[in-house]
Design a protein around this motif. Structure first.
Motif, PDB file in Angstrom:
ATOM      1  N   PHE A 133       7.445   3.261  -9.955  1.00  0.00           N
ATOM      2  CA  PHE A 133       7.112   2.892  -8.581  1.00  0.00           C
ATOM      3  C   PHE A 133       8.320   3.092  -7.668  1.00  0.00           C
ATOM      4  CE2 PHE A 133       3.150   1.442 -10.032  1.00  0.00           C
ATOM      5  CZ  PHE A 133       2.375   1.014  -8.968  1.00  0.00           C
ATOM      6  N   HIS A 134       9.500   2.834  -8.202  1.00  0.00           N
ATOM      7  CA  HIS A 134      10.682   3.066  -7.376  1.00  0.00           C
ATOM      8  C   HIS A 134      10.908   4.550  -7.138  1.00  0.00           C
ATOM      9  CE1 HIS A 134      15.066   3.069  -6.264  1.00  0.00           C
ATOM     10  NE2 HIS A 134      14.505   2.278  -5.380  1.00  0.00           N
ATOM     11  N   GLY A 144       3.211  -8.923  -0.516  1.00  0.00           N
ATOM     12  CA  GLY A 144       4.269  -9.927  -0.579  1.00  0.00           C
ATOM     13  C   GLY A 144       4.082 -10.973  -1.659  1.00  0.00           C
ATOM     14  N   LEU A 145       2.917 -10.964  -2.338  1.00  0.00           N
ATOM     15  CA  LEU A 145       2.646 -11.931  -3.401  1.00  0.00           C
ATOM     16  C   LEU A 145       3.186 -11.485  -4.752  1.00  0.00           C
ATOM     17  CD1 LEU A 145      -1.075 -12.708  -2.468  1.00  0.00           C
ATOM     18  CD2 LEU A 145       0.874 -14.253  -2.164  1.00  0.00           C
ATOM     19  N   LEU A 195       6.813  -6.159  -7.351  1.00  0.00           N
ATOM     20  CA  LEU A 195       7.085  -5.227  -6.256  1.00  0.00           C
ATOM     21  C   LEU A 195       8.373  -5.588  -5.528  1.00  0.00           C
ATOM     22  CD1 LEU A 195       3.477  -4.725  -4.826  1.00  0.00           C
ATOM     23  CD2 LEU A 195       4.805  -3.164  -6.274  1.00  0.00           C
ATOM     24  N   GLN A 196       8.715  -6.855  -5.489  1.00  0.00           N
ATOM     25  CA  GLN A 196      10.001  -7.227  -4.913  1.00  0.00           C
ATOM     26  C   GLN A 196      11.140  -6.654  -5.748  1.00  0.00           C
ATOM     27  OE1 GLN A 196      10.194  -8.595  -1.877  1.00  0.00           O
ATOM     28  NE2 GLN A 196       7.950  -8.439  -1.965  1.00  0.00           N
ATOM     29  N   ARG A 197      10.947  -6.615  -7.057  1.00  0.00           N
ATOM     30  CA  ARG A 197      11.973  -6.000  -7.927  1.00  0.00           C
ATOM     31  C   ARG A 197      12.064  -4.492  -7.680  1.00  0.00           C
ATOM     32  NH1 ARG A 197       9.750  -9.744 -11.736  1.00  0.00           N
ATOM     33  NH2 ARG A 197       8.467  -8.114 -12.703  1.00  0.00           N
ATOM     34  N   ALA A 229      13.977  -4.037  -4.522  1.00  0.00           N
ATOM     35  CA  ALA A 229      15.378  -4.428  -4.709  1.00  0.00           C
ATOM     36  C   ALA A 229      16.209  -3.284  -5.286  1.00  0.00           C
ATOM     37  CB  ALA A 229      15.469  -5.645  -5.621  1.00  0.00           C
ATOM     38  N   GLN A 230      15.553  -2.314  -5.907  1.00  0.00           N
ATOM     39  CA  GLN A 230      16.256  -1.140  -6.426  1.00  0.00           C
ATOM     40  C   GLN A 230      16.653  -0.179  -5.309  1.00  0.00           C
ATOM     41  OE1 GLN A 230      14.377   0.710  -9.927  1.00  0.00           O
ATOM     42  NE2 GLN A 230      13.164  -1.161 -10.183  1.00  0.00           N
ATOM     43  N   GLY A 231      16.147  -0.435  -4.094  1.00  0.00           N
ATOM     44  CA  GLY A 231      16.480   0.399  -2.948  1.00  0.00           C
ATOM     45  C   GLY A 231      15.246   0.821  -2.188  1.00  0.00           C
ATOM     46  N   CYS A 232      15.317   0.703  -0.863  1.00  0.00           N
ATOM     47  CA  CYS A 232      14.237   1.180   0.001  1.00  0.00           C
ATOM     48  C   CYS A 232      14.875   1.663   1.296  1.00  0.00           C
ATOM     49  CB  CYS A 232      13.216   0.070   0.283  1.00  0.00           C
ATOM     50  SG  CYS A 232      11.827   0.610   1.314  1.00  0.00           S
ATOM     51  N   TRP A 233      14.542   2.868   1.726  1.00  0.00           N
ATOM     52  CA  TRP A 233      15.185   3.504   2.857  1.00  0.00           C
ATOM     53  C   TRP A 233      14.225   3.718   4.022  1.00  0.00           C
ATOM     54  CZ3 TRP A 233      15.402   4.435  -2.235  1.00  0.00           C
ATOM     55  CH2 TRP A 233      16.650   4.236  -2.871  1.00  0.00           C
TER      56      TRP A 233
END
Length: 471
Positions: A218-219, A235-236, A240-242, A245-249
């Motif tokens: 997914f990342h 947001g639940l 997906l928060q993990r 956390a690996q990076g989103c631009w």
């Protein structure tokens, strides 16, 4: 161009076939054990289907063979290849390509791609999003892993509406691997500008070792979204928060959690939509279940990225008709002065089974039909379920069904033992005939028979209806 598609009746490859045909290419294909709705759709398009994977198909001499991920280098017990056509292609040095790669190079390049990913709800959200854009006059192309009832087809090229910088294409973004020669997830080929991350839990135990391995894929998808793009995230979901956390631009929009950009307030069939606490639209529709409420928020947030106001998106969802095989009514049978109702649903993962059963239970309760029973008829057909990886979750998944009937054909694990916590509420059967007999002897007026499988389930729906009508 002539393309010959291996595994053409899969929902994705069938969509590729439809797009290629619409684009003017000559399309042929092969598969084994085909079943509706995809086989019906392909025949209606005039696409020639060949049963099996015989090496003699090499004589068709297409410009390229497009290979679905059902194809492998596996061999039978006697050493002969399971897919002799693929072996012949390799031996001859004939040109071949994966379905996702062909799609990228021939359809998606240069378009604004809106990709919908997630363990559950991909097909539904993709269909919702396509319908919202269609209702806004944006004429999107789409490829859905099912048949949206609003369109009647699973894929189309779409057109570029006036004023659009790029034509739009909505695609169901599957994390399953691309092909036997490309083990990346399909969705890394799509290069979306809008990416929906609807939810994420462990699945596909045949190719992923654990949840972290899926989060990594997914990342990889998030990495392909440009800075001017948008990532829409549930947001639940801690998983997906993990991922993020690996990076989103890219720009992020959240939905679902109490503190989110997009939230829903009210019953799942009649609710307000808020944008950061401010009312922005209202959805009143025929769908039920919290999962569909969340699906709606995901589609609304994605549509806003291409200029559709949330209020307009909410209005469009009021006429959304869902997808074939999503709580699809297959028929009724009169019995004892009442009716027995038979449904078809694509649920196969334990979470999806529980969500489907629970959604029907809530719907019946809301209609004052609390006494009416749910008979869950299912087969653990997906690769993950066949491995037995999630068998311990089945009693939880079926908790809200009054009775459960499991088709055990092809399983190497003991379904009866896995379902033992349900006691007399669960039965198993090794054949379709046996399961039809079990349900036929048990069902009574007012029952709702919910059939769940990611395959054709041996035509169990019509067979059940015939048996119940003859009773």
């Amino acid at each position: 161009m002539h393309i010959h598609i291996l595994g053409i009746c899969g929902t994705f490859m069938g969509g590729v076939a439809a797009l290629a045909r619409e684009a003017g290419h000559r399309v042929t294909g092969c598969d084994a054990g085909v079943y509706p709705p995809m086989s019906d759709q392909l025949r209606a398009l005039g696409i020639e289907l060949i049963e099996g994977y015989g090496a003699d198909q090499l004589t068709l001499k297409p410009d390229v063979f497009v290979v679905g991920n059902v194809v492998s280098r596996a061999r039978l017990a006697d050493g002969t290849p399971t897919y002799p056509l693929m072996e012949a292609i390799l031996d001859a040095g004939a040109p071949y390509i994966s379905g996702p790669q062909w799609l990228l190079e021939n359809v998606l390049q240069g378009r604004h791609v809106l990709a919908v990913a997630g363990t559950h709800g991909k097909t539904t959200v993709t269909s919702m999003l396509a319908w919202i854009l269609e209702s806004a006059g944006l004429s999107p192309g789409f490829l859905v892993g099912g048949v949206p009832l609003n369109f009647g087809i699973s894929a189309r090229l779409g057109t570029q509406a006036s004023g659009q910088a790029r034509s739009l294409f909505v695609i169901e973004a599957d994390e399953y691997d691309t092909a036997f020669f490309d083990k990346r997830s399909k969705f890394v080929h799509y290069r979306p500008r809008t990416a929906v991350l609807n939810n994420l839990e462990f699945d596909h135990a045949d190719i992923f070792d654990n949840l972290a391995a899926i989060e990594r894929q997914f990342h990889h998808l998030v990495r392909t979204v440009p800075a001017s793009g948008r990532v829409v995230v549930n947001g639940l979901e801690e998983s997906l928060q993990r991922v993020l956390a690996q990076g989103c631009w890219s720009e992020q929009r959240s939905f679902g959690a109490a503190v989110s950009d997009f939230t829903a307030h009210g019953d799942a069939s009649d609710f307000d939509v808020q944008w950061r606490g401010q009312a922005t639209g209202h959805v009143r529709w025929s769908l039920s279940g919290t999962h569909n409420q969340l699906n709606a928020l995901a589609a609304i947030a994605a549509a806003e990225h291409v200029g559709v106001a949330p209020a307009a998106a909410c209005q469009a969802l009021g006429s959304f008709q869902n997808v074939r095989r999503r709580m699809e009514l297959r028929g009724t049978a009169p019995q004892g002065g009442g009716l027995i109702t038979v449904y078809d649903d694509f649920a196969h993962h334990p979470t999806a089974i529980r969500t489907t059963v629970d959604g029907l239970r809530r719907q019946l309760d809301a209609a004052g039909k609390r006494s009416e029973r749910i008979l869950a008829v299912f087969e653990p057909r997906s690769n993950t379920m066949k491995l037995g990886t999630m068998k311990a979750q089945l009693p939880w998944a079926l908790e809200h069904a009054d009775l459960s009937f499991c088709h055990t054909g092809g399983l190497d694990w003991d379904a009866a033992a896995a379902l033992a916590p349900l006691g007399a509420r669960a039965q198993v059967a090794g054949s379709i005939d046996a399961i039809v007999d079990q349900v036929g002897r048990t069902a009574r007026a007012g029952d709702h028979v919910l059939c769940m499988s990611n395959g054709g389930f041996g035509g169990v729906h019509e067979r059940l209806l015939a048996r119940l009508r003859d009773a």
